[in-house]
Design an enzyme around this catalytic site. Structure first.
Site, short mmCIF file in Angstrom:
data_model
loop_
_atom_site.label_atom_id
_atom_site.label_comp_id
_atom_site.label_asym_id
_atom_site.label_seq_id
_atom_site.Cartn_x
_atom_site.Cartn_y
_atom_site.Cartn_z
N LYS A 54 0.84 -1.21 0.00
CA LYS A 54 0.00 0.00 0.00
C LYS A 54 0.87 1.25 0.00
O LYS A 54 0.60 2.21 -0.73
CB LYS A 54 -0.94 -0.02 1.22
N GLN A 98 -4.52 -1.24 9.55
CA GLN A 98 -4.51 -2.58 8.95
C GLN A 98 -5.13 -3.59 9.91
O GLN A 98 -4.81 -3.62 11.10
CB GLN A 98 -3.06 -2.97 8.60
N ASP A 121 -10.70 2.94 3.86
CA ASP A 121 -11.05 1.53 3.71
C ASP A 121 -12.56 1.34 3.50
O ASP A 121 -13.00 0.26 3.10
CB ASP A 121 -10.67 0.75 4.98
N1 GUN Z 1 -6.97 -6.64 6.16
C1 GUN Z 1 -7.28 -7.39 5.07
N2 GUN Z 1 -7.73 -6.59 4.07
C2 GUN Z 1 -7.70 -5.33 4.54
C3 GUN Z 1 -8.04 -4.08 3.97
O1 GUN Z 1 -8.49 -3.96 2.83
N3 GUN Z 1 -7.84 -3.00 4.77
C4 GUN Z 1 -7.38 -3.09 6.05
N4 GUN Z 1 -7.25 -1.97 6.76
N5 GUN Z 1 -7.06 -4.25 6.61
C5 GUN Z 1 -7.22 -5.36 5.85
#
Ligand code: GUN
Length: 283
Positions: A54, A98, A121
Site C-alpha cells: 500500500k 490494517q 477503507d
Molecule cells: N486486512 C485485510 N484486508 C484489509 C483491507 O483492505 N484494509 C485493512 N485496513 N485491513 C485489511
C-alpha cells in the site's frame, strides 16, 4: 492458453494508477498534498506485506504516506489516541488501520473511532450505510476493484445473474451491494448455503471470496460464466492460488481472473483512488 480470457488485474490497475497520478499532480499544483496515514499493530507477516504494498502504491502515484508501526503490546487506548490525533490533523486526509488487530484490541471500537471523512477503507458503519443506500463517497476497495475489472474488460453487469460466495464485511457483503448498484441480480452464498452448485450454475458472474481453495470447481459452473477470484491461498507446493480451481474452470469460462495478478492489484488501486476521491472536488 489464450490470453484474452484472462482478466489482467495488473494491467488494469496500472491504467487506474496512471489516472490517479494525473489527478494527484493537479492537486499538488493547487497546493493540496494527498496524505494517507497507515497504521499497523504487531508483526502479522501477511499484514506487513499488504502494508508495504500500500505504501509502495502511494509512492507510485505521488500520494504522501505516513507510517505508524506499533508494537504488538500497544494498548487499545494508545491506538485510539493515535487515531484521534490523526483525525484532528488537517494535513492527513486518509487513515488506514490494517486488520486484523491483536486480540486484546476491539477492532470494531477502532473502526468506529476513525473519522468517516478519512475512512479510506470504507469500513466505518456510516460509510457502509452510504454504500448500501447507493450514495456517493468512499468505495469498499476490493469490491470496487471487482466492479472495475468487470466493466473495464467490457462486460455488462446490469440484468446479469451475479453470485457472490462469501459474506465477509470486507468483501462479500459490500461486493453484493456494488453489484446491486450496477443493476445485477445478486445472490449471496456462504458456508451454510445448501445448494451452492445449483445456484452457481445459474450465474453469469461469480465472485468467490471464501479464503478456501477449490471453493469453485468446473462441475459447478455453466459455460460462458465470468469468474472473479478474490482468494489468496497457498497450494501444496506453497504456490499462491485463489479460491477457484483455475485450470478446471478456465476452459468453460468466458473470462477469469488469475491469482496472483487479478483482484489483488486492484484493491490497492482503489485504495489510492479513495485517498483522493474527496479531493477531486478541488480539481
Ligand atoms: N486486512 C485485510 N484486508 C484489509 C483491507 O483492505 N484494509 C485493512 N485496513 N485491513 C485489511
Amino acid at each position: 492458453m489464450s490470453e484474452e480470457k484472462i482478466i489482467d488485474g495488473k494491467k488494469i490497475s496500472l491504467m487506474i494508477k496512471e489516472e490517479i497520478k494525473k489527478d494527484v499532480l493537479k492537486l499538488k499544483e493547487k497546493g493540496i498534498i494527498p496524505t494517507l496515514a497507515v497504521v499497523i499493530v504487531g508483526e502479522n507477516p501477511a499484514s506487513k506485506v499488504y502494508v508495504r504494498n500500500k505504501k509502495k502504491g502511494c509512492e507510485e502515484v505521488g500520494i504522501n504516506s505516513l507510517s505508524y508501526e506499533l508494537k504488538e503490546e500497544t494498548t487499545e487506548e494508545e491506538l485510539l489516541n493515535l487515531v484521534k490525533e490523526l483525525n484532528e490533523r488537517e494535513d492527513v486526509n486518509g487513515i488506514l488501520v490494517q486488520l486484523p488487530l491483536p486480540k486484546h484490541i476491539d477492532e470494531n471500537k477502532v473502526i468506529l473511532s476513525i473519522n468517516p471523512e478519512k475512512d479510506v477503507d470504507c469500513f466505518h458503519p456510516y460509510n457502509v450505510g452510504l454504500v448500501s443506500t447507493g450514495n456517493e463517497g468512499f468505495l469498499p476497495c476490493t469490491p470496487a476493484g471487482i466492479i472495475e475489472l468487470i466493466k473495464r474488460s467490457g462486460f455488462e453487469i446490469a440484468g446479469k445473474n451475479c453470485v457472490v460466495i462469501g459474506r465477509s464485511n470486507i468483501v462479500g457483503k459490500p461486493a453484493a451491494m456494488l453489484l446491486l448498484k450496477e443493476n445485477g441480480t445478486v445472490t449471496v452464498c456462504h458456508s451454510k448455503t445448501k445448494n451452492l452448485s445449483e445456484i452457481c450454475k445459474t450465474a453469469d458472474i461469480i465472485v468467490v471470496a471464501t479464503g478456501k481453495r477449490n471453493t469453485l470447481t468446473p462441475d459447478m459452473i455453466k459455460e460462458g460464466v465470468i469468474i472473479i477470484d478474490v482468494g489468496m491461498n497457498r497450494d501444496e507446493n506453497n504456490k499462491l492460488c485463489g479460491d477457484v480451481d483455475f485450470n478446471g474452470c478456465y476452459p468453460l469460462a468466458k473470462a477469469i481472473t488469475p491469482v496472483p495478478g487479478g483482484v489483488g492489484p486492484m484493491t490497492i488501486a482503489m485504495l489510492l483512488n479513495n485517498c483522493i476521491i474527496k479531493l477531486r472536488k478541488f480539481l
